[in-house]
Design a protein around this motif. Structure first.
Motif, short mmCIF file in Angstrom:
data_model
loop_
_atom_site.label_atom_id
_atom_site.label_comp_id
_atom_site.label_asym_id
_atom_site.label_seq_id
_atom_site.Cartn_x
_atom_site.Cartn_y
_atom_site.Cartn_z
N GLY A 281 9.76 -2.74 -18.42
CA GLY A 281 9.44 -1.35 -18.76
C GLY A 281 9.50 -0.40 -17.58
N ALA A 282 9.60 -0.93 -16.38
CA ALA A 282 9.65 -0.08 -15.18
C ALA A 282 10.99 0.65 -15.09
N ILE A 283 10.99 1.72 -14.32
CA ILE A 283 12.24 2.39 -13.97
C ILE A 283 12.74 1.77 -12.66
N VAL A 284 13.98 1.36 -12.68
CA VAL A 284 14.58 0.71 -11.51
C VAL A 284 15.54 1.69 -10.84
N SER A 285 15.50 1.71 -9.54
CA SER A 285 16.43 2.54 -8.77
C SER A 285 17.20 1.64 -7.80
N SER B 179 32.73 12.52 -9.93
CA SER B 179 32.20 13.70 -9.24
C SER B 179 30.73 13.54 -8.89
N SER B 180 30.25 14.42 -8.05
CA SER B 180 28.82 14.45 -7.75
C SER B 180 28.05 14.84 -9.00
N GLY B 181 26.83 14.34 -9.08
CA GLY B 181 26.00 14.66 -10.24
C GLY B 181 25.59 13.40 -10.96
N ASN B 182 25.10 13.58 -12.16
CA ASN B 182 24.58 12.45 -12.96
C ASN B 182 25.48 12.15 -14.14
N LYS B 183 25.52 10.87 -14.49
CA LYS B 183 26.21 10.43 -15.70
C LYS B 183 25.30 9.44 -16.40
N GLU B 184 25.06 9.67 -17.66
CA GLU B 184 24.09 8.86 -18.40
C GLU B 184 24.79 8.04 -19.47
N ASP B 185 24.31 6.80 -19.65
CA ASP B 185 24.82 5.95 -20.73
C ASP B 185 23.66 5.08 -21.19
N GLY B 186 23.03 5.49 -22.26
CA GLY B 186 21.88 4.73 -22.77
C GLY B 186 20.75 4.72 -21.76
N ARG B 187 20.31 3.53 -21.38
CA ARG B 187 19.21 3.42 -20.41
C ARG B 187 19.66 3.57 -18.97
N PHE B 188 20.95 3.69 -18.76
CA PHE B 188 21.51 3.74 -17.41
C PHE B 188 21.94 5.15 -17.03
N ASP C 55 13.25 1.86 -18.74
CA ASP C 55 12.70 0.85 -19.66
C ASP C 55 13.36 -0.51 -19.41
N SER C 56 13.26 -0.98 -18.19
CA SER C 56 13.96 -2.20 -17.81
C SER C 56 13.49 -3.40 -18.64
N GLN C 57 14.42 -4.28 -18.92
CA GLN C 57 14.19 -5.46 -19.76
C GLN C 57 14.51 -6.73 -18.96
N PRO C 58 13.89 -7.83 -19.33
CA PRO C 58 14.24 -9.10 -18.65
C PRO C 58 15.74 -9.39 -18.68
N SER C 59 16.42 -8.93 -19.72
CA SER C 59 17.87 -9.15 -19.81
C SER C 59 18.66 -8.32 -18.78
N ASP C 60 17.99 -7.39 -18.11
CA ASP C 60 18.63 -6.64 -17.04
C ASP C 60 18.64 -7.41 -15.73
#
Lengths: 111, 113
Positions: free
Chosen positions: B16-20, B52-61, B78-83
């Motif tokens: 469930g943590a946010i991973v960076s 390019s610079s900036g953000n790109k989002e895809d689901g939880r990533f 929302d990190s999962q053990p499968s990550d």
């Protein structure tokens, strides 16, 4: 079925032996690559091919050779294996833009 | 100095943590920035790529690129053990008419249930 397959998956060989690692792909891509992966060093490019007649050396090609038998097949040979060639070897293809597709890898141990 | 630097970890986080995950690079000519996920005994699989610079989002990533600081990040919500896997950053630059790829050494992530 996997799009990029590699054989064998595991191989143990002795110093001085010649071995061949094979890669096949069903993605229809022209560009194929061979990498090795070592702990702490990441993926390093050995050879790459843009088509059957176009073979290029990567950053660590010494001690290796390749053959592009067809669009779908790209083989890597170690002419005389040495222990520091022990590594995980990956074949990859490249599709549109930057999408590289990797095979499952071959774990090679040279004794 | 390596062209691409990546902390090898391991990084352990609770579910469930946010991973960076982060990489720095030295070559300002890099054009494409990619993140791969590699499970144990498997080949890397492409997660995301951006130009390019900036953000790109895809689901939880979310992939983030800061070209001015030569720094890229991958955030997993929302990190999962499968990550649990090794995450590789990669960058490409056009050299002599073809793209050259440089990979980071990977960060090993473990998400605890």
């Amino acid at each position: 079925d996997a799009d990029v397959t590699q054989t064998p998956r595991n191989r143990i060989t002795k110093t001085g032996k010649r071995i061949m690692l094979e890669c096949s792909q069903t993605k229809g891509h022209d560009r194929m690559y061979w990498y090795r992966q070592d702990p702490g060093l990441g993926l390093r490019l050995i050879y790459y091919s843009f088509d059957v007649k176009d073979i290029n050396k990567g950053e660590i090609s010494d001690g290796y050779s390749v053959s592009r038998q067809a669009q779908a097949k790209f083989s890597l040979s170690l002419e005389s294996a040495i222990p520091n060639q022990t590594a995980l070897y990956f074949c990859a293809t490249r599709g549109r833009q930057e999408t590289q597709y990797f095979g499952p890898g071959t774990r090679l141990l040279v004794l | 100095q390596k062209e691409v630097e990546q902390d090898p970890g391991p990084l352990s986080v609770p579910e469930g943590a946010i991973v960076s995950l982060n990489c720095t690079y030295s070559n300002s000519a890099f054009q494409y920035f990619m993140w791969y996920r590699q499970y144990s005994r498997k080949g890397p699989e492409l997660l995301m790529y951006t130009y390019s610079s900036g953000n790109k989002e895809d689901g939880r990533f979310t992939a983030q690129v800061d070209k001015s600081s030569k720094y890229i990040s991958l955030f997993i919500r929302d990190s999962q053990p499968s990550d649990s896997a090794t995450y590789l950053c990669a960058m490409s630059v056009l050299t002599s008419g073809t793209y050259k790829y440089i990979f980071g050494t990977g960060t090993r992530l473990k998400v605890l249930a």
